[in-house]
Design a protein around this motif. Structure first.
Motif, PDB file in Angstrom:
ATOM      1  N   ASN A  78       6.811  -3.250   6.260  1.00 36.67           N
ATOM      2  CA  ASN A  78       7.434  -1.855   6.872  1.00 36.67           C
ATOM      3  C   ASN A  78       6.495  -0.871   7.524  1.00 36.67           C
ATOM      4  N   ALA A  79       6.287  -0.541   8.595  1.00 34.00           N
ATOM      5  CA  ALA A  79       5.299   0.210   9.193  1.00 34.00           C
ATOM      6  C   ALA A  79       5.094   1.543   8.665  1.00 34.00           C
ATOM      7  N   GLY A  80       6.153   2.224   7.851  1.00 35.72           N
ATOM      8  CA  GLY A  80       6.384   3.458   7.563  1.00 35.72           C
ATOM      9  C   GLY A  80       5.559   3.693   6.078  1.00 35.72           C
ATOM     10  N   GLY A  81       5.387   4.889   6.012  1.00 37.31           N
ATOM     11  CA  GLY A  81       5.072   5.260   4.460  1.00 37.31           C
ATOM     12  C   GLY A  81       3.494   5.226   4.299  1.00 37.31           C
ATOM     13  N   SER A  82       2.358   4.970   5.234  1.00 32.64           N
ATOM     14  CA  SER A  82       1.009   4.758   4.961  1.00 32.64           C
ATOM     15  C   SER A  82       0.255   5.215   6.209  1.00 32.64           C
ATOM     16  N   ASN A  83      -0.909   6.000   6.064  1.00 28.84           N
ATOM     17  CA  ASN A  83      -1.734   6.437   6.973  1.00 28.84           C
ATOM     18  C   ASN A  83      -2.963   5.476   7.327  1.00 28.84           C
ATOM     19  N   ALA A 138       0.774  -1.271  -0.007  1.00 27.65           N
ATOM     20  CA  ALA A 138      -0.030  -0.086   0.076  1.00 27.65           C
ATOM     21  C   ALA A 138       0.923   1.330  -0.118  1.00 27.65           C
ATOM     22  N   SER A 139       2.033   1.066   0.620  1.00 27.71           N
ATOM     23  CA  SER A 139       2.955   2.307   0.604  1.00 27.71           C
ATOM     24  C   SER A 139       3.976   2.618  -0.823  1.00 27.71           C
ATOM     25  N   GLY A 140       3.390   1.692  -1.974  1.00 23.38           N
ATOM     26  CA  GLY A 140       4.544   1.797  -3.141  1.00 23.38           C
ATOM     27  C   GLY A 140       3.709   2.934  -3.874  1.00 23.38           C
ATOM     28  N   PHE A 141       4.389   2.682  -5.186  1.00 26.06           N
ATOM     29  CA  PHE A 141       3.969   3.921  -6.193  1.00 26.06           C
ATOM     30  C   PHE A 141       2.663   3.580  -6.911  1.00 26.06           C
ATOM     31  N   ILE A 142       1.938   2.320  -6.668  1.00 27.29           N
ATOM     32  CA  ILE A 142       0.754   2.225  -7.113  1.00 27.29           C
ATOM     33  C   ILE A 142      -0.118   2.236  -5.987  1.00 27.29           C
ATOM     34  N   GLY A 143       0.247   1.617  -4.812  1.00 27.88           N
ATOM     35  CA  GLY A 143      -0.576   1.388  -3.735  1.00 27.88           C
ATOM     36  C   GLY A 143      -1.112   2.739  -2.980  1.00 27.88           C
ATOM     37  N   VAL A 144      -0.178   3.869  -2.982  1.00 28.48           N
ATOM     38  CA  VAL A 144      -0.619   5.028  -2.496  1.00 28.48           C
ATOM     39  C   VAL A 144      -1.779   5.566  -3.338  1.00 28.48           C
ATOM     40  N   GLU A 145      -1.790   5.442  -4.341  1.00 21.42           N
ATOM     41  CA  GLU A 145      -2.846   5.918  -5.520  1.00 21.42           C
ATOM     42  C   GLU A 145      -4.123   4.862  -5.177  1.00 21.42           C
ATOM     43  N   LEU A 146      -3.814   3.771  -5.013  1.00 19.91           N
ATOM     44  CA  LEU A 146      -4.907   2.833  -5.041  1.00 19.91           C
ATOM     45  C   LEU A 146      -5.647   3.002  -3.550  1.00 19.91           C
ATOM     46  N   VAL A 191     -11.910  -9.321   7.170  1.00 25.27           N
ATOM     47  CA  VAL A 191     -11.505  -8.566   5.637  1.00 25.27           C
ATOM     48  C   VAL A 191     -12.382  -9.213   4.619  1.00 25.27           C
ATOM     49  N   ASP A 192     -12.917  -8.389   3.667  1.00 31.05           N
ATOM     50  CA  ASP A 192     -13.744  -8.560   2.737  1.00 31.05           C
ATOM     51  C   ASP A 192     -12.904  -9.156   1.276  1.00 31.05           C
ATOM     52  N   HIS A 193     -11.997  -8.195   1.107  1.00 31.52           N
ATOM     53  CA  HIS A 193     -11.576  -8.336  -0.236  1.00 31.52           C
ATOM     54  C   HIS A 193      -9.634  -8.126  -0.071  1.00 31.52           C
ATOM     55  N   VAL A 194      -9.036  -8.799  -0.834  1.00 33.16           N
ATOM     56  CA  VAL A 194      -7.789  -8.750  -0.917  1.00 33.16           C
ATOM     57  C   VAL A 194      -7.242  -8.043  -2.169  1.00 33.16           C
ATOM     58  N   VAL A 195      -6.133  -7.164  -2.165  1.00 29.27           N
ATOM     59  CA  VAL A 195      -5.561  -6.568  -3.329  1.00 29.27           C
ATOM     60  C   VAL A 195      -3.905  -6.801  -3.071  1.00 29.27           C
ATOM     61  N   HIS A 196      -3.560  -7.909  -3.894  1.00 25.26           N
ATOM     62  CA  HIS A 196      -1.862  -8.006  -3.381  1.00 25.26           C
ATOM     63  C   HIS A 196      -1.148  -7.427  -4.563  1.00 25.26           C
ATOM     64  N   LEU A 197      -0.351  -6.231  -4.165  1.00 24.04           N
ATOM     65  CA  LEU A 197       0.189  -5.466  -5.040  1.00 24.04           C
ATOM     66  C   LEU A 197       1.853  -5.741  -4.582  1.00 24.04           C
ATOM     67  N   ASP A 201      -1.581   4.470 -17.574  1.00 21.57           N
ATOM     68  CA  ASP A 201      -1.758   5.554 -16.354  1.00 21.57           C
ATOM     69  C   ASP A 201      -2.132   4.828 -15.189  1.00 21.57           C
ATOM     70  N   ARG A 202      -1.273   5.243 -14.048  1.00 23.59           N
ATOM     71  CA  ARG A 202      -1.442   4.862 -12.595  1.00 23.59           C
ATOM     72  C   ARG A 202      -2.977   4.712 -12.190  1.00 23.59           C
ATOM     73  N   ALA A 203      -3.629   5.950 -12.417  1.00 21.35           N
ATOM     74  CA  ALA A 203      -4.866   6.054 -11.935  1.00 21.35           C
ATOM     75  C   ALA A 203      -6.047   5.198 -12.606  1.00 21.35           C
ATOM     76  N   ALA A 204      -5.657   4.893 -13.934  1.00 23.26           N
ATOM     77  CA  ALA A 204      -6.355   3.904 -14.681  1.00 23.26           C
ATOM     78  C   ALA A 204      -6.474   2.677 -14.041  1.00 23.26           C
ATOM     79  N   LEU A 205      -5.075   2.209 -13.757  1.00 26.73           N
ATOM     80  CA  LEU A 205      -4.886   0.885 -13.317  1.00 26.73           C
ATOM     81  C   LEU A 205      -5.314   0.478 -11.817  1.00 26.73           C
ATOM     82  N   CYS A 206      -5.610   1.766 -10.994  1.00 25.08           N
ATOM     83  CA  CYS A 206      -6.128   1.681  -9.879  1.00 25.08           C
ATOM     84  C   CYS A 206      -7.737   1.535  -9.944  1.00 25.08           C
ATOM     85  N   ARG A 207      -8.251   2.308 -10.898  1.00 25.77           N
ATOM     86  CA  ARG A 207      -9.580   2.024 -11.325  1.00 25.77           C
ATOM     87  C   ARG A 207      -9.895   0.303 -11.974  1.00 25.77           C
TER      88      ARG A 207
END
Length: 304
Positions: free
Chosen positions: A36-41, A11-19, A64-70, A201-207
């Motif tokens: 790593n506990a850093g980089g995510s709120n 979730a704290s990665g390049f795609i994860g932050v936008e997702l 948990v209902d769903h899983v997204v494995h990045l 496009d990163r945003a399109a991937l998250c969509r």
């Protein structure tokens, strides 16, 4: 209104932050599973290591209902690439899927890679119906993970996405290198590069990921994810420079000279990637209702 709880690895990665941003805007509650506990709120749980038992993964999926494995190790120089890629990019995904099969009521979305489909250069248009032919340890590990997930998720509540090269603010790798080239205060001899590359496009991937969480048509499916139209390196460089208020400043140079320069500077493999074709079609995913970006060069020009 909360539409479900999604555990996101990476979730704290390049795609994860936008997702995470898009998931929360869509009403999901997000739990970040990370080493790593850093980089995510977001709410955070510890992601088990590949050598831990499946039960450790089951524990983090409670409620948990769903899983997204990045989470994955991307292309890099590794001492023991085969073992490391297999452990992190395959075994970890397999155990997470096995745990998800036992625990979640929703869907499992796995971010694979176009490299599970083909090499960095491909003749013709890459389609999901083609026989997968990965050319390196990274791609082979991703393909193995896809197979493990399909075996584990017997109910078919999974979607596998194979994105091409993703771009967006803060991108690394080849796109970051092109950003640096475009920033040089000199004309560039790269106008003659004709290789066409599909980008995403990163945003399109998250969509696409969120679409897969909600659309039953993607169940049991493997989908290439890309913008609608491929672009060339000169188009990318020109778009970046226009974004910076500059003229494209590109001129032609014989390809054999550029090839020699790349070999001398140790950039032979990167040269093959930039000058070769990799056109991939996302028509299959679009047929389920996801909308692809039409003009990647236009989106690149708008990035800040």
């Amino acid at each position: 209104m909360v539409t479900g709880v999604v555990l996101v690895t990476g979730a704290s990665g390049f795609i994860g932050v936008e997702l995470v941003k898009q998931l929360e805007a869509s009403g999901y509650r997000v739990i970040s599973a990370t080493r790593n506990a850093g980089g995510s709120n977001t709410e955070i749980v510890r992601l088990p290591a590949p050598d831990e038992p499946v039960e450790a993964f089951e524990r983090i999926l409670e409620n948990v209902d769903h899983v997204v494995h990045l989470a994955a190790i991307a292309h890099t120089q590794l001492v023991d690439a085969t073992h490391t890629y297999h452990a992190v990019n395959c075994v970890l995904a397999a155990k997470l899927a096995q745990a998800a099969h036992k625990t979640i009521s929703g869907r499992f979305v796995f971010l694979s890679s176009i490299r599970a489909q083909c090499g960095s250069v491909h003749e013709g248009v890459a389609l999901e119906s083609d026989l997968p032919q990965p050319t390196d340890d990274y791609g082979r590990a991703k393909l193995a993970a896809e197979n493990e997930i399909a075996l584990a998720m017997e109910r078919g509540n999974y979607t596998i996405l194979r994105p091409v090269l993703v771009y967006g603010a803060g991108v690394k790798g080849n796109m970051a290198m092109l950003e640096k080239l475009a920033a040089l205060p000199v004309p560039l001899p790269l106008k003659s590069l004709a290789g066409q590359r599909s980008l995403l496009d990163r945003a399109a991937l998250c969509r696409a990921i969120i679409h897969s969480l909600n659309e039953a048509k993607t169940d049991r499916g493997t989908f290439i994810v890309s913008d609608r139209n491929p672009v060339t390196v000169p188009q990318i460089l020109a778009a970046i420079r226009r974004r910076r208020g500059r003229n494209p400043g590109l001129f032609s140079c014989p390809l054999w000279i550029l090839n020699i320069a790349a070999q001398i500077t140790g950039q032979g493999d990167r040269w093959k990637t930039l000058n070769g074709d990799l056109i991939a079609s996302s028509a299959k995913l679009q047929s389920t209702g996801w909308k692809a970006v039409d003009n990647p060069a236009g989106y690149i020009a708008e990035l800040s």
